[in-house]
Design an enzyme around this catalytic site. Structure first.
Site, PDB file in Angstrom:
ATOM      1  N   LYS A  22       0.834  -1.143  -0.177  1.00 23.36           N
ATOM      2  CA  LYS A  22      -0.058  -0.052  -0.020  1.00 23.36           C
ATOM      3  C   LYS A  22       0.845   0.923  -0.106  1.00 23.36           C
ATOM      4  O   LYS A  22       0.756   2.061  -0.804  1.00 23.36           O
ATOM      5  CB  LYS A  22      -0.978   0.022   1.402  1.00 23.36           C
ATOM      6  CG  LYS A  22      -1.512   1.409   1.399  1.00 23.36           C
ATOM      7  CD  LYS A  22      -2.683   1.214   2.665  1.00 23.36           C
ATOM      8  CE  LYS A  22      -1.635   1.870   4.088  1.00 23.36           C
ATOM      9  NZ  LYS A  22      -1.441   3.095   4.257  1.00 23.36           N
ATOM     10  N   ASN A  23       1.898   1.206   1.069  1.00 22.64           N
ATOM     11  CA  ASN A  23       2.621   2.494   1.125  1.00 22.64           C
ATOM     12  C   ASN A  23       3.548   2.904  -0.072  1.00 22.64           C
ATOM     13  O   ASN A  23       4.077   3.988  -0.286  1.00 22.64           O
ATOM     14  CB  ASN A  23       3.320   2.584   2.519  1.00 22.64           C
ATOM     15  CG  ASN A  23       2.382   3.117   3.618  1.00 22.64           C
ATOM     16  OD1 ASN A  23       1.375   3.144   3.249  1.00 22.64           O
ATOM     17  ND2 ASN A  23       2.896   2.679   4.784  1.00 22.64           N
ATOM     18  N   CYS A 115      -4.989  13.701  13.169  1.00 23.59           N
ATOM     19  CA  CYS A 115      -5.266  12.312  12.697  1.00 23.59           C
ATOM     20  C   CYS A 115      -4.860  11.569  13.872  1.00 23.59           C
ATOM     21  O   CYS A 115      -4.433  11.983  15.088  1.00 23.59           O
ATOM     22  CB  CYS A 115      -4.154  12.063  11.639  1.00 23.59           C
ATOM     23  SG  CYS A 115      -3.039  10.634  11.661  1.00 23.59           S
ATOM     24  N   ARG A 120       0.689  15.127  13.240  1.00 22.37           N
ATOM     25  CA  ARG A 120       1.417  14.752  11.520  1.00 22.37           C
ATOM     26  C   ARG A 120       1.356  15.840  10.766  1.00 22.37           C
ATOM     27  O   ARG A 120       0.627  15.985   9.648  1.00 22.37           O
ATOM     28  CB  ARG A 120       0.725  13.500  10.985  1.00 22.37           C
ATOM     29  CG  ARG A 120       0.794  12.183  11.581  1.00 22.37           C
ATOM     30  CD  ARG A 120       0.422  11.057  11.086  1.00 22.37           C
ATOM     31  NE  ARG A 120       0.907  10.430  10.152  1.00 22.37           N
ATOM     32  CZ  ARG A 120       0.437   9.509   9.547  1.00 22.37           C
ATOM     33  NH1 ARG A 120      -0.452   9.013   9.853  1.00 22.37           N
ATOM     34  NH2 ARG A 120       1.374   8.748   8.575  1.00 22.37           N
ATOM     35  N   ASP A 304       4.865   0.964  12.240  1.00 23.80           N
ATOM     36  CA  ASP A 304       3.658   0.381  11.596  1.00 23.80           C
ATOM     37  C   ASP A 304       3.581  -1.183  12.125  1.00 23.80           C
ATOM     38  O   ASP A 304       2.651  -1.897  11.873  1.00 23.80           O
ATOM     39  CB  ASP A 304       3.745   0.386  10.061  1.00 23.80           C
ATOM     40  CG  ASP A 304       3.222   1.838   9.545  1.00 23.80           C
ATOM     41  OD1 ASP A 304       2.879   2.766  10.506  1.00 23.80           O
ATOM     42  OD2 ASP A 304       3.362   2.115   8.484  1.00 23.80           O
ATOM     43  N   ILE A 326       8.646   7.491  16.755  1.00 22.57           N
ATOM     44  CA  ILE A 326       8.058   8.233  15.503  1.00 22.57           C
ATOM     45  C   ILE A 326       6.876   9.248  15.713  1.00 22.57           C
ATOM     46  O   ILE A 326       6.828  10.097  15.093  1.00 22.57           O
ATOM     47  CB  ILE A 326       7.719   7.138  14.041  1.00 22.57           C
ATOM     48  CG1 ILE A 326       9.155   6.125  14.271  1.00 22.57           C
ATOM     49  CG2 ILE A 326       7.761   7.736  13.070  1.00 22.57           C
ATOM     50  CD1 ILE A 326      10.455   6.889  13.822  1.00 22.57           C
ATOM     51  N   ARG A 396      -8.754  -0.211   4.809  1.00 24.15           N
ATOM     52  CA  ARG A 396      -7.684   0.825   3.980  1.00 24.15           C
ATOM     53  C   ARG A 396      -6.533   0.068   3.573  1.00 24.15           C
ATOM     54  O   ARG A 396      -5.684   0.485   2.742  1.00 24.15           O
ATOM     55  CB  ARG A 396      -7.479   1.877   5.071  1.00 24.15           C
ATOM     56  CG  ARG A 396      -8.643   3.002   5.096  1.00 24.15           C
ATOM     57  CD  ARG A 396      -8.131   3.872   5.922  1.00 24.15           C
ATOM     58  NE  ARG A 396      -6.846   4.286   5.445  1.00 24.15           N
ATOM     59  CZ  ARG A 396      -6.017   5.110   6.229  1.00 24.15           C
ATOM     60  NH1 ARG A 396      -6.233   5.148   7.705  1.00 24.15           N
ATOM     61  NH2 ARG A 396      -4.950   5.432   5.959  1.00 24.15           N
TER      62      ARG A 396
HETATM   63  C1  UD1 Z   1       4.722   6.921   6.272  1.00 22.88           C
HETATM   64  C2  UD1 Z   1       3.634   5.980   6.112  1.00 22.88           C
HETATM   65  C3  UD1 Z   1       3.062   5.356   7.548  1.00 22.88           C
HETATM   66  C4  UD1 Z   1       4.199   5.197   8.410  1.00 22.88           C
HETATM   67  C5  UD1 Z   1       5.277   6.433   8.456  1.00 22.88           C
HETATM   68  C6  UD1 Z   1       6.450   6.194   9.081  1.00 22.88           C
HETATM   69  C7  UD1 Z   1       2.544   6.205   4.004  1.00 22.88           C
HETATM   70  C8  UD1 Z   1       1.295   6.300   3.157  1.00 22.88           C
HETATM   71  N1  UD1 Z   1       2.553   6.178   5.492  1.00 22.88           N
HETATM   72  O1  UD1 Z   1       3.919   8.223   6.945  1.00 22.88           O
HETATM   73  O2  UD1 Z   1       2.362   4.272   7.317  1.00 22.88           O
HETATM   74  O3  UD1 Z   1       3.944   4.941   9.631  1.00 22.88           O
HETATM   75  O4  UD1 Z   1       5.612   6.632   7.279  1.00 22.88           O
HETATM   76  O5  UD1 Z   1       7.198   5.131   8.670  1.00 22.88           O
HETATM   77  O6  UD1 Z   1       3.718   5.825   3.451  1.00 22.88           O
HETATM   78  N2  UD1 Z   1       6.590  15.027  10.359  1.00 22.88           N
HETATM   79  C9  UD1 Z   1       6.483  16.387  10.933  1.00 22.88           C
HETATM   80  N3  UD1 Z   1       6.438  17.298   9.610  1.00 22.88           N
HETATM   81  C10 UD1 Z   1       6.438  16.810   8.296  1.00 22.88           C
HETATM   82  C11 UD1 Z   1       6.523  15.395   8.242  1.00 22.88           C
HETATM   83  C12 UD1 Z   1       6.482  14.428   9.130  1.00 22.88           C
HETATM   84  O7  UD1 Z   1       6.573  16.619  11.772  1.00 22.88           O
HETATM   85  O8  UD1 Z   1       6.385  17.580   7.176  1.00 22.88           O
HETATM   86  C13 UD1 Z   1       6.597  13.992  11.567  1.00 22.88           C
HETATM   87  C14 UD1 Z   1       5.320  13.451  11.890  1.00 22.88           C
HETATM   88  O9  UD1 Z   1       4.297  13.980  12.586  1.00 22.88           O
HETATM   89  C15 UD1 Z   1       5.432  12.077  12.287  1.00 22.88           C
HETATM   90  C16 UD1 Z   1       6.994  11.837  11.832  1.00 22.88           C
HETATM   91  O10 UD1 Z   1       7.358  12.931  11.397  1.00 22.88           O
HETATM   92  O11 UD1 Z   1       5.848  12.081  13.754  1.00 22.88           O
HETATM   93  C17 UD1 Z   1       6.953  10.744  10.632  1.00 22.88           C
HETATM   94  O12 UD1 Z   1       6.426  11.249   9.615  1.00 22.88           O
HETATM   95  P1  UD1 Z   1       6.687  10.765   8.150  1.00 22.88           P
HETATM   96  O13 UD1 Z   1       7.835   9.805   8.083  1.00 22.88           O
HETATM   97  O14 UD1 Z   1       6.652  11.970   7.177  1.00 22.88           O
HETATM   98  O15 UD1 Z   1       5.441   9.752   7.911  1.00 22.88           O
HETATM   99  P2  UD1 Z   1       4.473   9.624   6.747  1.00 22.88           P
HETATM  100  O16 UD1 Z   1       4.987   9.817   5.459  1.00 22.88           O
HETATM  101  O17 UD1 Z   1       3.235  10.389   7.136  1.00 22.88           O
END
Ligand code: UD1
Length: 417
Positions: A22-23, A115, A120, A304, A326, A396
């Protein structure tokens, strides 16, 4: 709304085929906005998030035909707006920002908002795109991104190796003018899969899979046929299903190297994990022990898989600490597991699990995808009946979960409420 009803206590035995990731599929589908020619993707799972992404692609001006597990996409006249109704149901929609800015120089994407597993934000995505020449305004809940001239290559260091942020930048930089260097980039296999897809479309990306990625922008991308990687989190979940039922399960179509940290932890607990030509064989007896787990960016233990390993630790011997680094607020499943008889104490980022408990079936519900999976896993070993509601979360991210589990001996059925 459907629920899953599980009678616990059956030992799982047999073969489970792992679906496409999915991801990895979500960013690759959104990257398909960029090529001039048609894209055909193989190994795409039949999931609600995939359907939502295809809907979004249609709204953004693409034609797509999903004949699971294959999707064909042709981009037409692009429309730069991702509406709130879709973005609120799937945060990954924000990954259309990079492709739209690169192709059209503008994008209007609803801000994903809160969320269930933490705040996030997308600040790291926006800050990095600004370095390439984009500017952003917030208007009525929408991020309005514009760039007066084509995006320009830049040297960007992420504060945190954000998965989505790295993906948005890979896409934007592929069509930018000049060279982009991403430092402290995410190394997740799904990021690597996206980079491989973009390269198959003619992009010039190097270093993916390491923390420094360089992207030499090209004027245009071509279409291609690409096979999406298999789902390492779905595979990890069924590894735990095999272990928690003290069963013997072979996972096929399974990513193997990408599961190293999960395999290592399960082996430390006493689970037998054997890599075979056909896939990964999992077996366990009732002598499993708790371990300590810290979730970390790849190649560390994936956040995850945190909920699923917590379910397993509830029935293993001894005690262990799970530290979630995370996401904030990602222990909601612990409260439901406690309702099933688990002994878990939460304190900030830590969950202390005292194992050796006999879990009892109960009506439970979860607030996110992986938490729901953990409750299904607990239900497999619990005494009596477990009813997991709100399974739209599971739909999902897990393709035909109840079918895959019943095929290997679980007593599980989907019931309309
Ligand atoms: C993706 C995955 C999710 C997985 C996560 C971490 C998808 C669709 N989702 O989510 O399943 O759990 O990686 O492996 O691929 N953050 C910020 N600012 C930002 C972006 C992120 O503060 O602009 C923080 C987030 O709040 C979180 C952390 O960084 O605490 C990790 O986020 P990120 O690695 O971006 O995860 P996703 O891409 O949202």
């Amino acid at each position: 709304m459907d629920k899953l009803v599980i009678q616990g206590g059956n030992r799982l035995q047999g073969e489970i085929r792992i679906s496409g990731s999915k991801n990895a599929s979500l960013p690759i589908l959104l990257a398909s906005l960029m090529p001039e020619g048609d894209v055909v993707l193989e190994n795409v799972p039949e999931l609600r998030d995939i359907r939502t992404t295809l809907k979004l692609l249609t709204l953004l001006g693409c034609n797509s035909d999903f004949n699971g597990p294959e999707v064909e996409i042709s981009a037409g006249n692009l429309v730069p707006e991702a509406p709130y109704d879709l973005v609120r149901t799937m945060r990954a929609s924000v990954l259309c920002l990079g492709p739209l800015l690169a192709k059209l120089g503008r994008a209007k994407v609803a801000l994903p908002g809160g969320c269930a597993i933490g705040s996030r934000p997308v600040d790291l995505h926006l800050r990095a795109l600004e370095r390439m020449g984009a500017t952003f305004d917030l208007d009525s809940g929408y991020i309005i991104g514009t760039c007066k001239s084509p995006l320009k290559g830049a040297h960007i260091t992420f504060d945190f190796p954000t998965v989505g942020g790295t993906e948005n930048l890979l896409m934007a930089a592929s069509l930018a003018q000049g060279k982009t260097i991403l430092e402290n980039a995410a190394k997740e296999p799904e990021v690597v899969d996206l980079a491989n897809f973009l390269n198959a479309c003619g992009a010039r990306i190097n270093g993916h899979g390491t923390s420094i990625i360089t992207i030499d922008g090209v004027p245009a991308l071509n279409g291609c046929r690409y096979r999406v990687m298999s789902d390492r989190i779905e595979a990890g979940t069924y590894m735990v299903a095999g272990a928690i039922s003290f069963g013997d399960v072979l996972l096929t179509n399974c990513p193997v190297e990408e599961l190293d940290s999960v395999s290592a932890k399960l082996q430390e607990m006493g689970v037998k994990v054997v890599m075979q030509d056909k896939g990964v064989q999992i077996s366990a007896d009732d002598k499993l022990s708790c371990v300590d787990v810290v979730t970390l960016p790849y190649p560390g233990f994936p956040t995850d898989m945190q909920a699923q390993i917590m379910a397993l630790m509830c029935v293993a011997r001894g005690s262990g600490v799970i530290k979630e680094t995370i996401f904030e607020n990602r222990f909601m499943h612990a409260l439901e597991l406690i309702r099933m008889g688990a002994n878990i104490k939460l304190s900030g980022q830590n969950a202390v699990v005292r194992g050796g408990k006999k879990l009892m079936g109960a009506p439970v519900m979860a607030s996110d995808l992986r938490a729901s999976a953990a409750l299904v896993l607990a239900g497999l070993v619990a005494e009596g009946t477990t009813e997991v509601s709100r399974i739209y979360h599971l739909d999902r991210g897990y393709e035909s979960m109840e079918k895959k589990l019943s095929k290997v001996g679980a007593r599980i059925e989907r019931v309309s409420q």
